[in-house]
Write a protein that holds these residues in place. Structure first.
Motif, PDB file in Angstrom:
ATOM      1  N   THR A  27     -51.224  17.626 -28.490  1.00 41.69           N
ATOM      2  CA  THR A  27     -50.746  16.296 -28.105  1.00 41.69           C
ATOM      3  C   THR A  27     -51.880  15.444 -27.558  1.00 41.69           C
ATOM      4  OG1 THR A  27     -48.568  17.233 -27.581  1.00 41.69           O
ATOM      5  CG2 THR A  27     -49.080  15.039 -26.707  1.00 41.69           C
ATOM      6  N   LEU A  31     -53.639  12.187 -29.389  1.00 42.78           N
ATOM      7  CA  LEU A  31     -53.614  10.903 -28.691  1.00 42.78           C
ATOM      8  C   LEU A  31     -55.024  10.348 -28.505  1.00 42.78           C
ATOM      9  CD1 LEU A  31     -50.853  11.490 -25.978  1.00 42.78           C
ATOM     10  CD2 LEU A  31     -50.712  10.051 -28.021  1.00 42.78           C
ATOM     11  N   ARG A  32     -55.957  11.228 -28.128  1.00 40.86           N
ATOM     12  CA  ARG A  32     -57.338  10.767 -27.944  1.00 40.86           C
ATOM     13  C   ARG A  32     -57.957  10.308 -29.259  1.00 40.86           C
ATOM     14  NH1 ARG A  32     -57.308  15.206 -24.569  1.00 40.86           N
ATOM     15  NH2 ARG A  32     -58.234  16.539 -26.182  1.00 40.86           N
ATOM     16  N   ARG A  33     -57.740  11.079 -30.327  1.00 40.67           N
ATOM     17  CA  ARG A  33     -58.339  10.726 -31.609  1.00 40.67           C
ATOM     18  C   ARG A  33     -57.734   9.441 -32.178  1.00 40.67           C
ATOM     19  NH1 ARG A  33     -61.325  13.855 -29.876  1.00 40.67           N
ATOM     20  NH2 ARG A  33     -62.362  15.610 -30.909  1.00 40.67           N
ATOM     21  N   ILE A  34     -56.420   9.304 -32.088  1.00 37.86           N
ATOM     22  CA  ILE A  34     -55.776   8.087 -32.603  1.00 37.86           C
ATOM     23  C   ILE A  34     -56.191   6.873 -31.784  1.00 37.86           C
ATOM     24  CG2 ILE A  34     -53.558   6.941 -32.949  1.00 37.86           C
ATOM     25  CD1 ILE A  34     -52.372   9.684 -33.610  1.00 37.86           C
ATOM     26  N   GLY A  35     -56.238   7.029 -30.446  1.00 28.96           N
ATOM     27  CA  GLY A  35     -56.688   5.929 -29.603  1.00 28.96           C
ATOM     28  C   GLY A  35     -58.114   5.520 -29.908  1.00 28.96           C
ATOM     29  N   SER A  36     -58.982   6.509 -30.122  1.00 27.40           N
ATOM     30  CA  SER A  36     -60.367   6.217 -30.469  1.00 27.40           C
ATOM     31  C   SER A  36     -60.460   5.506 -31.812  1.00 27.40           C
ATOM     32  CB  SER A  36     -61.170   7.520 -30.493  1.00 27.40           C
ATOM     33  OG  SER A  36     -62.498   7.296 -30.924  1.00 27.40           O
ATOM     34  N   ILE A  38     -58.146   3.541 -33.261  1.00 34.78           N
ATOM     35  CA  ILE A  38     -57.659   2.163 -33.136  1.00 34.78           C
ATOM     36  C   ILE A  38     -58.680   1.294 -32.407  1.00 34.78           C
ATOM     37  CG2 ILE A  38     -55.869   0.729 -32.089  1.00 34.78           C
ATOM     38  CD1 ILE A  38     -53.912   3.036 -32.557  1.00 34.78           C
ATOM     39  N   LEU A  39     -59.265   1.832 -31.335  1.00 30.89           N
ATOM     40  CA  LEU A  39     -60.270   1.068 -30.594  1.00 30.89           C
ATOM     41  C   LEU A  39     -61.483   0.773 -31.465  1.00 30.89           C
ATOM     42  CD1 LEU A  39     -61.306  -0.142 -27.954  1.00 30.89           C
ATOM     43  CD2 LEU A  39     -62.165   2.131 -27.331  1.00 30.89           C
ATOM     44  N   SER A  40     -61.916   1.738 -32.236  1.00 30.62           N
ATOM     45  CA  SER A  40     -63.080   1.537 -33.104  1.00 30.62           C
ATOM     46  C   SER A  40     -62.800   0.474 -34.159  1.00 30.62           C
ATOM     47  CB  SER A  40     -63.467   2.860 -33.778  1.00 30.62           C
ATOM     48  OG  SER A  40     -63.843   3.831 -32.828  1.00 30.62           O
ATOM     49  N   TRP A  42     -60.684  -2.007 -33.936  1.00 32.19           N
ATOM     50  CA  TRP A  42     -60.646  -3.324 -33.287  1.00 32.19           C
ATOM     51  C   TRP A  42     -62.064  -3.837 -33.006  1.00 32.19           C
ATOM     52  CZ3 TRP A  42     -62.104  -4.404 -28.069  1.00 32.19           C
ATOM     53  CH2 TRP A  42     -61.913  -5.746 -27.708  1.00 32.19           C
TER      54      TRP A  42
END
Length: 337
Positions: A27, A31-36, A38-40, A42
């Motif tokens: 989990t 979450l960390r990989r997906i957040g990274s 999306i941030l990248s 953007w």
């Protein structure tokens, strides 16, 4: 006489993991990989938006030609929203991305997604052929070289291998492309120098993109195989008189693929961007060639769509490689926590 009852104490096993509040390491990893990711995306979208406009030039004038009247240029700029404040343009650009709307190409008037869709198959084919060829050659070549030069044997072979792979790993793709065109297209006239139709048209571009990959991957495979061959379990397998092919394919290969898979994933992720030079030299009708043309005519929307596509492909490929590596080595989930 009063009977005294005693209640047996409840035994608590301190080694039993708590079932409440426990969370799978997957989990947090996801979450960390997906957040990274999306941030990248953007950050890349924001960077390309402002850099595209920092190039200068008038996209509408470049598309309309020198004979276009000032009134026509002004009307087109207003219709495209290029006269709006920069912040307003940026917010509109980011908002469109949420609906997968990349806008309309200024130079052609077609939707950006249509322009990209007509060129993408050529680049995907070129990249996949190059990647498959590099993997098919570099993996057996690296393993063979490690076995051939094991324990200091084959010194001349090792020197030749290091010299050749070092040369092709350091030579820029455009020099290799020009040399191949001069030899096989201009000199011998065996292969076409440009175009994207027919099997023969793929040969020179695929070789150009593959040579550097083969050089780097084969050196990596050789180094990893040499390391694994020194392990105790390999010596034990050989002491049990197992055939060489069994030792290599059952014991060596699975243990060297992790590092190779990591680098191969990053290589595959960079193929779309790396095809720009190759496609330009060979006149290949892919997105790399389209990217160069979009810069030449100051087509902001087309440039933004192409860069975001390349970045998305790279980030998603890296994400998939991370998932595969985490599945192969579950301990990496704990280390990344």
């Amino acid at each position: 006489m009063t009977a005294e009852t005693t209640q047996a104490p409840v035994r608590v096993d301190s080694n039993e993991p708590a079932r409440t509040g426990a969370r799978s390491p997957w989990t947090g990893f996801l979450l960390r990989r997906i957040g990274s990711l999306i941030l990248s995306l953007w950050l890349i979208a924001t960077l390309v938006f402002f850099l595209a406009r920092a190039i200068g030039g008038d996209a509408v004038r470049a598309a309309a030609g020198l004979t276009a009247t000032p009134e026509y240029i002004a009307a087109e700029r207003a219709a495209l929203g290029l006269d709006d404040p920069l912040l307003e343009q940026y917010l509109r650009f980011i908002g469109r991305l949420f609906t997968f709307d990349f806008g309309t190409s200024i130079s052609t008037g077609n939707p950006v997604i249509v322009e990209i869709g007509s060129r993408l198959p050529y680049t995907v084919q070129l990249g996949l052929y190059s990647f498959v060829l590099a993997m098919l050659i570099s993996i057996p070549l690296g393993i063979w070289m490690a076995v051939r030069t094991e324990n200091g044997r084959g010194a001349k072979t090792n020197i030749s291998f290091n010299a050749l792979t070092g040369f092709f790993a350091s030579v820029p793709d455009f020099l290799i492309a020009i040399a191949l065109v001069m030899i096989f297209a201009v000199g011998l006239r065996w292969l076409p120098a440009a175009g994207g139709s027919g099997f023969t048209a793929f040969i020179l571009p695929v070789i150009t993109m593959s040579l550097g990959l083969i050089a780097v991957l084969s050196r990596l495979m050789k180094a990893e195989t040499t390391r694994v061959l020194r392990e105790d379990y390999i010596r034990t397998a050989r002491a049990n008189n197992l055939p060489q092919r069994v030792v290599l394919f059952r014991h060596v290969l699975p243990n060297v693929l992790t590092a190779t898979l990591t680098y191969s994933g990053m290589t595959l992720a960079s193929l779309l961007g790396g095809a720009i030079i190759t496609e330009t030299v060979f006149g290949w009708p892919g997105i790399g060639n389209l990217l160069v043309k979009s810069i030449a005519v100051y087509d902001y929307t087309l440039l933004e769509g192409l860069v975001i596509l390349i970045a998305t492909f790279s980030l998603v490929t890296t994400f998939i490689v991370d998932l595969i590596l985490a599945k192969v080595d579950p301990k990496s989930l704990i280390r990344s926590s």
